[in-house]
Motif scaffolding. Structure first.
Motif, PDB file in Angstrom:
ATOM      1  N   ILE A  60       0.827  -1.205   0.000  1.00 45.67           N
ATOM      2  CA  ILE A  60       0.000   0.000   0.000  1.00 45.67           C
ATOM      3  C   ILE A  60       0.863   1.258   0.000  1.00 45.67           C
ATOM      4  CG2 ILE A  60      -1.599   1.354   1.438  1.00 45.67           C
ATOM      5  CD1 ILE A  60      -2.825  -1.416   2.248  1.00 45.67           C
ATOM      6  N   THR A  61       1.896   1.286   0.845  1.00 43.56           N
ATOM      7  CA  THR A  61       2.760   2.471   0.911  1.00 43.56           C
ATOM      8  C   THR A  61       3.647   2.587  -0.326  1.00 43.56           C
ATOM      9  OG1 THR A  61       4.254   1.166   2.327  1.00 43.56           O
ATOM     10  CG2 THR A  61       2.750   2.698   3.415  1.00 43.56           C
ATOM     11  N   ALA A  62       4.001   1.462  -0.942  1.00 45.83           N
ATOM     12  CA  ALA A  62       4.764   1.521  -2.197  1.00 45.83           C
ATOM     13  C   ALA A  62       3.903   2.094  -3.316  1.00 45.83           C
ATOM     14  CB  ALA A  62       5.270   0.127  -2.573  1.00 45.83           C
ATOM     15  N   VAL A  63       2.626   1.681  -3.368  1.00 48.54           N
ATOM     16  CA  VAL A  63       1.695   2.238  -4.363  1.00 48.54           C
ATOM     17  C   VAL A  63       1.545   3.738  -4.153  1.00 48.54           C
ATOM     18  CG1 VAL A  63      -0.740   2.275  -5.083  1.00 48.54           C
ATOM     19  CG2 VAL A  63       0.436   0.088  -4.739  1.00 48.54           C
ATOM     20  N   TYR A  64       1.414   4.150  -2.901  1.00 48.53           N
ATOM     21  CA  TYR A  64       1.300   5.589  -2.579  1.00 48.53           C
ATOM     22  C   TYR A  64       2.520   6.359  -3.077  1.00 48.53           C
ATOM     23  CZ  TYR A  64       3.308   8.897   0.828  1.00 48.53           C
ATOM     24  OH  TYR A  64       4.022   9.904   1.431  1.00 48.53           O
ATOM     25  N   MET A  65       3.703   5.837  -2.826  1.00 49.62           N
ATOM     26  CA  MET A  65       4.908   6.556  -3.233  1.00 49.62           C
ATOM     27  C   MET A  65       5.013   6.664  -4.752  1.00 49.62           C
ATOM     28  SD  MET A  65       7.954   5.686  -0.537  1.00 49.62           S
ATOM     29  CE  MET A  65       8.907   7.009  -1.289  1.00 49.62           C
ATOM     30  N   LEU A  66       4.751   5.568  -5.453  1.00 45.73           N
ATOM     31  CA  LEU A  66       4.818   5.604  -6.919  1.00 45.73           C
ATOM     32  C   LEU A  66       3.732   6.509  -7.499  1.00 45.73           C
ATOM     33  CD1 LEU A  66       5.584   1.871  -7.773  1.00 45.73           C
ATOM     34  CD2 LEU A  66       7.099   3.837  -8.076  1.00 45.73           C
ATOM     35  N   THR A  67       2.547   6.468  -6.904  1.00 50.96           N
ATOM     36  CA  THR A  67       1.455   7.328  -7.375  1.00 50.96           C
ATOM     37  C   THR A  67       1.829   8.793  -7.242  1.00 50.96           C
ATOM     38  OG1 THR A  67      -0.174   5.666  -6.715  1.00 50.96           O
ATOM     39  CG2 THR A  67      -0.978   7.912  -7.063  1.00 50.96           C
ATOM     40  N   MET A  68       2.490   9.150  -6.156  1.00 48.84           N
ATOM     41  CA  MET A  68       2.907  10.528  -5.942  1.00 48.84           C
ATOM     42  C   MET A  68       4.063  10.928  -6.859  1.00 48.84           C
ATOM     43  SD  MET A  68       0.955  11.826  -3.559  1.00 48.84           S
ATOM     44  CE  MET A  68       1.923  13.310  -3.338  1.00 48.84           C
ATOM     45  N   LEU A  69       4.998  10.010  -7.073  1.00 48.40           N
ATOM     46  CA  LEU A  69       6.237  10.368  -7.752  1.00 48.40           C
ATOM     47  C   LEU A  69       6.121  10.375  -9.276  1.00 48.40           C
ATOM     48  CD1 LEU A  69       8.816   8.481  -5.510  1.00 48.40           C
ATOM     49  CD2 LEU A  69       8.671  10.956  -5.860  1.00 48.40           C
ATOM     50  N   ILE A  70       5.354   9.473  -9.843  1.00 50.62           N
ATOM     51  CA  ILE A  70       5.320   9.357 -11.309  1.00 50.62           C
ATOM     52  C   ILE A  70       4.913  10.671 -11.981  1.00 50.62           C
ATOM     53  CG2 ILE A  70       4.082   8.255 -13.233  1.00 50.62           C
ATOM     54  CD1 ILE A  70       4.280   5.619 -11.648  1.00 50.62           C
ATOM     55  N   PRO A  71       3.817  11.336 -11.572  1.00 53.42           N
ATOM     56  CA  PRO A  71       3.501  12.632 -12.207  1.00 53.42           C
ATOM     57  C   PRO A  71       4.580  13.690 -11.972  1.00 53.42           C
ATOM     58  CG  PRO A  71       1.609  11.799 -10.989  1.00 53.42           C
ATOM     59  CD  PRO A  71       2.783  10.965 -10.590  1.00 53.42           C
ATOM     60  N   SER A  72       5.194  13.686 -10.785  1.00 55.99           N
ATOM     61  CA  SER A  72       6.224  14.679 -10.484  1.00 55.99           C
ATOM     62  C   SER A  72       7.524  14.404 -11.235  1.00 55.99           C
ATOM     63  CB  SER A  72       6.504  14.719  -8.978  1.00 55.99           C
ATOM     64  OG  SER A  72       5.442  15.358  -8.290  1.00 55.99           O
ATOM     65  N   TRP A  73       7.723  13.189 -11.662  1.00 56.34           N
ATOM     66  CA  TRP A  73       8.884  12.871 -12.492  1.00 56.34           C
ATOM     67  C   TRP A  73       8.633  13.167 -13.974  1.00 56.34           C
ATOM     68  CZ3 TRP A  73       9.826   7.458  -9.906  1.00 56.34           C
ATOM     69  CH2 TRP A  73      10.601   7.633  -8.741  1.00 56.34           C
ATOM     70  N   ILE A  74       7.380  12.995 -14.406  1.00 55.15           N
ATOM     71  CA  ILE A  74       7.080  13.101 -15.841  1.00 55.15           C
ATOM     72  C   ILE A  74       6.721  14.530 -16.259  1.00 55.15           C
ATOM     73  CG2 ILE A  74       5.454  12.383 -17.647  1.00 55.15           C
ATOM     74  CD1 ILE A  74       5.363   9.644 -16.346  1.00 55.15           C
ATOM     75  N   LEU A  75       5.826  15.191 -15.524  1.00 57.27           N
ATOM     76  CA  LEU A  75       5.339  16.502 -15.960  1.00 57.27           C
ATOM     77  C   LEU A  75       6.437  17.552 -16.102  1.00 57.27           C
ATOM     78  CD1 LEU A  75       1.882  16.885 -14.187  1.00 57.27           C
ATOM     79  CD2 LEU A  75       2.340  16.713 -16.631  1.00 57.27           C
ATOM     80  N   PRO A  76       7.477  17.593 -15.239  1.00 60.80           N
ATOM     81  CA  PRO A  76       8.531  18.599 -15.430  1.00 60.80           C
ATOM     82  C   PRO A  76       9.312  18.451 -16.739  1.00 60.80           C
ATOM     83  CG  PRO A  76       8.539  17.851 -13.169  1.00 60.80           C
ATOM     84  CD  PRO A  76       7.600  16.947 -13.907  1.00 60.80           C
ATOM     85  N   LEU A  77       9.100  17.365 -17.460  1.00 60.10           N
ATOM     86  CA  LEU A  77       9.733  17.212 -18.771  1.00 60.10           C
ATOM     87  C   LEU A  77       9.021  18.044 -19.841  1.00 60.10           C
ATOM     88  CD1 LEU A  77      10.265  13.332 -18.725  1.00 60.10           C
ATOM     89  CD2 LEU A  77      11.925  15.112 -18.139  1.00 60.10           C
ATOM     90  N   PHE A  78       7.832  18.570 -19.498  1.00 57.82           N
ATOM     91  CA  PHE A  78       7.027  19.300 -20.469  1.00 57.82           C
ATOM     92  C   PHE A  78       7.061  20.799 -20.182  1.00 57.82           C
ATOM     93  CE2 PHE A  78       5.413  15.013 -20.487  1.00 57.82           C
ATOM     94  CZ  PHE A  78       5.169  14.767 -21.833  1.00 57.82           C
ATOM     95  N   PRO A  79       6.992  21.619 -21.235  1.00 54.13           N
ATOM     96  CA  PRO A  79       7.057  23.073 -21.043  1.00 54.13           C
ATOM     97  C   PRO A  79       5.803  23.621 -20.379  1.00 54.13           C
ATOM     98  CG  PRO A  79       6.651  22.543 -23.349  1.00 54.13           C
ATOM     99  CD  PRO A  79       6.937  21.243 -22.669  1.00 54.13           C
ATOM    100  N   ALA A  80       6.001  24.646 -19.571  1.00 54.66           N
ATOM    101  CA  ALA A  80       4.893  25.355 -18.925  1.00 54.66           C
ATOM    102  C   ALA A  80       5.396  26.730 -18.527  1.00 54.66           C
ATOM    103  CB  ALA A  80       4.401  24.594 -17.702  1.00 54.66           C
ATOM    104  N   THR A  81       4.617  27.756 -18.815  1.00 53.00           N
ATOM    105  CA  THR A  81       5.001  29.128 -18.461  1.00 53.00           C
ATOM    106  C   THR A  81       3.852  29.794 -17.712  1.00 53.00           C
ATOM    107  OG1 THR A  81       4.247  29.888 -20.630  1.00 53.00           O
ATOM    108  CG2 THR A  81       6.596  29.434 -20.387  1.00 53.00           C
ATOM    109  N   PRO A  82       4.153  30.663 -16.765  1.00 56.22           N
ATOM    110  CA  PRO A  82       3.101  31.323 -15.975  1.00 56.22           C
ATOM    111  C   PRO A  82       2.209  32.212 -16.843  1.00 56.22           C
ATOM    112  CG  PRO A  82       5.265  31.562 -14.950  1.00 56.22           C
ATOM    113  CD  PRO A  82       5.505  31.021 -16.310  1.00 56.22           C
ATOM    114  N   LYS A  83       0.928  32.218 -16.500  1.00 59.11           N
ATOM    115  CA  LYS A  83      -0.044  33.065 -17.202  1.00 59.11           C
ATOM    116  C   LYS A  83      -0.691  34.078 -16.270  1.00 59.11           C
ATOM    117  CE  LYS A  83      -1.076  29.681 -20.817  1.00 59.11           C
ATOM    118  NZ  LYS A  83      -2.120  28.875 -21.496  1.00 59.11           N
ATOM    119  N   LEU A  84      -0.188  34.159 -15.042  1.00 59.39           N
ATOM    120  CA  LEU A  84      -0.668  35.145 -14.079  1.00 59.39           C
ATOM    121  C   LEU A  84       0.529  35.779 -13.388  1.00 59.39           C
ATOM    122  CD1 LEU A  84      -3.716  33.524 -12.237  1.00 59.39           C
ATOM    123  CD2 LEU A  84      -3.758  35.472 -13.775  1.00 59.39           C
ATOM    124  N   GLY A  85       0.374  36.995 -12.980  1.00 60.87           N
ATOM    125  CA  GLY A  85       1.440  37.668 -12.253  1.00 60.87           C
ATOM    126  C   GLY A  85       1.119  37.748 -10.777  1.00 60.87           C
TER     127      GLY A  85
END
Length: 409
Positions: free
Chosen positions: A249-274
């Motif tokens: 259960i705790t291994a699933v939790y860790m992978l669930t949390m980490l996979i998006p945080s490992w993958i999404l930073p590979l994609f571009p994103a720029t702020p649209k609010l100041g």
């Protein structure tokens, strides 16, 4: 000759048919659907948080919201269909193990939770959009519309747990020589671990604002952990028949949390609010999760050895001590590593992640703020109080787990 040629062909056709029919192993399709919905909900939530950190204001139909809506709609539709099927098909074999409600409808307890949670989630969507238009950008997780959304999400996820749990409890601890039944039992137990790990991920997100690595040397960090986790871990640990259920259960939790945080930073994103104080060009990751897998593994060992030998009060006391001291042993040094070490500022450990609205030159970005400093005596007193809270939390968790072991509908 004709028979000899036809036999292997017939056998191959039968195998393909068996694979097509038996991939579910006799597990209802809606159970797979609600576990999938739970995954969509968690990853949609994490994407939404990273969207706010990286881009800012999002619309009603922003991609992260759509992913969460997919989870709500799939859970609601599949569970709603199951309820209608049991209600109008009187000869359905599952009707005997269903719950009757409102004097008319029949359905499993898990399906009811999923429908209620899906309705809450979909109701929160226009409320959240109105909130943004009226009050502007969120500065915290628990705004009123987000509270409704989180409650709906957790109800859907709890519904997925109960849906799997009912099947798991009906199977019980029986042993069998039938390979198909063995595979079915293992898959159901594994699905329970997955669904429980997904809900644990949302529980962590709910408390994450108070449990950053910047507070890992302060007793507030361990007090929040004592409130949030022993109650849940002891409940699902008692309900799981797997020897290393909490480790899974705790291994699933860790992978669930980490996979998006490992993958999404590979994609571009720029702020649209100041104001844009940190001019980023890619998605910013969320946070590295707590290493709950260490206390989870030790709790598995404890429960396997002493469950049934100690009464629940003594077991809760032992579990509280194991959980809190294991968490302290791993999170004190690991939190310091994440917060202060240059070796943590990379794609894997996520310590360099910083919202576009925060000043990247802040002097306490990579060192502890004096506000969280404590003397040894203050820390010892606060940690002792956290131990008492963990004991109460673990005892309630065992009581809840006893209920979960009885769920069969």
């Amino acid at each position: 000759m004709q028979s000899a040629l036809n036999t292997p062909v017939s056998f191959a056709v039968d195998e393909r048919l068996n694979r097509a029919v038996d991939w579910r192993l006799g597990i209802p399709l809606y159970v797979y659907a609600v576990v999938f919905s739970s995954l969509c909900i968690v990853w949609g939530l994490l994407w939404d948080i990273m969207w706010h950190m990286s881009i800012g204001r999002d619309g009603l139909f922003a991609p992260p919201h759509l992913l969460m809506y997919v989870g709500a709609v799939v859970a609601g539709l599949f569970s709603g269909f199951k309820i209608l099927q049991l209600t109008f098909q009187r000869s359905h074999p599952d009707r005997a193990v269903s719950v009757r409600f409102w004097g008319v409808f029949y359905g499993s307890l898990g399906a009811l939770y999923c429908v209620w949670g899906a309705l809450a989630m979909l109701t929160s969507a226009p409320f959240d959009d109105w909130w943004h238009n009226t009050y502007g950008l969120d500065v915290q997780i628990l705004t009123p519309p987000h509270t409704i959304l989180l409650l709906g999400m957790m109800i859907v996820q709890f519904g997925s747990i109960i849906s799997v749990l009912a099947l798991q409890n009906r199977i019980g601890d029986r042993t069998t020589e039938n390979e198909l039944e063995k595979k079915q039992a293992f898959r159901i137990r594994l699905m329970f671990g997955i669904s429980a790990g997904l809900l644990l991920s949302v529980l962590f997100v709910l408390f994450s604002e108070n449990m950053g690595e910047w507070a890992s040397h302060n007793t507030s960090y361990y007090t929040w952990a004592a409130i949030a986790f022993p109650i849940y871990l002891m409940a699902v640990g008692r309900a799981s028949p797997l020897r290393y259920g909490l480790t899974i259960i705790t291994a699933v939790y860790m992978l669930t949390m980490l996979i998006p945080s490992w993958i999404l930073p590979l994609f571009p994103a720029t702020p649209k609010l100041g104001p844009v104080l940190n001019p980023i060009t890619h998605y910013q990751a969320f946070v590295f999760p707590l290493l709950l897998i260490v206390p989870g593994f030790l709790l598995d060992k404890l429960m396997h050895r002493y469950s049934g030998k100690l009464n629940d009060w003594l077991l809760a006391g032992a579990a509280a001590a194991v959980f809190m001291f294991a968490l302290l042993a791993v999170q004190w040094p690991f939190g310091e590593f994440l917060h202060t070490s240059p070796y943590a500022r990379n794609w894997f450990f996520l310590a360099e992640s910083w919202s576009y609205g925060d000043d990247p030159t802040w002097e306490y970005r990579y060192k502890y703020h004096p506000y969280f400093s404590q003397t040894v005596e203050q820390f010892a007193l606060g940690f002792g109080q956290a131990l008492l809270i963990a004991f109460v939390s673990a005892r309630i968790g065992l009581y809840w787990g006893n209920w979960m072991k009885r769920v069969q509908r």
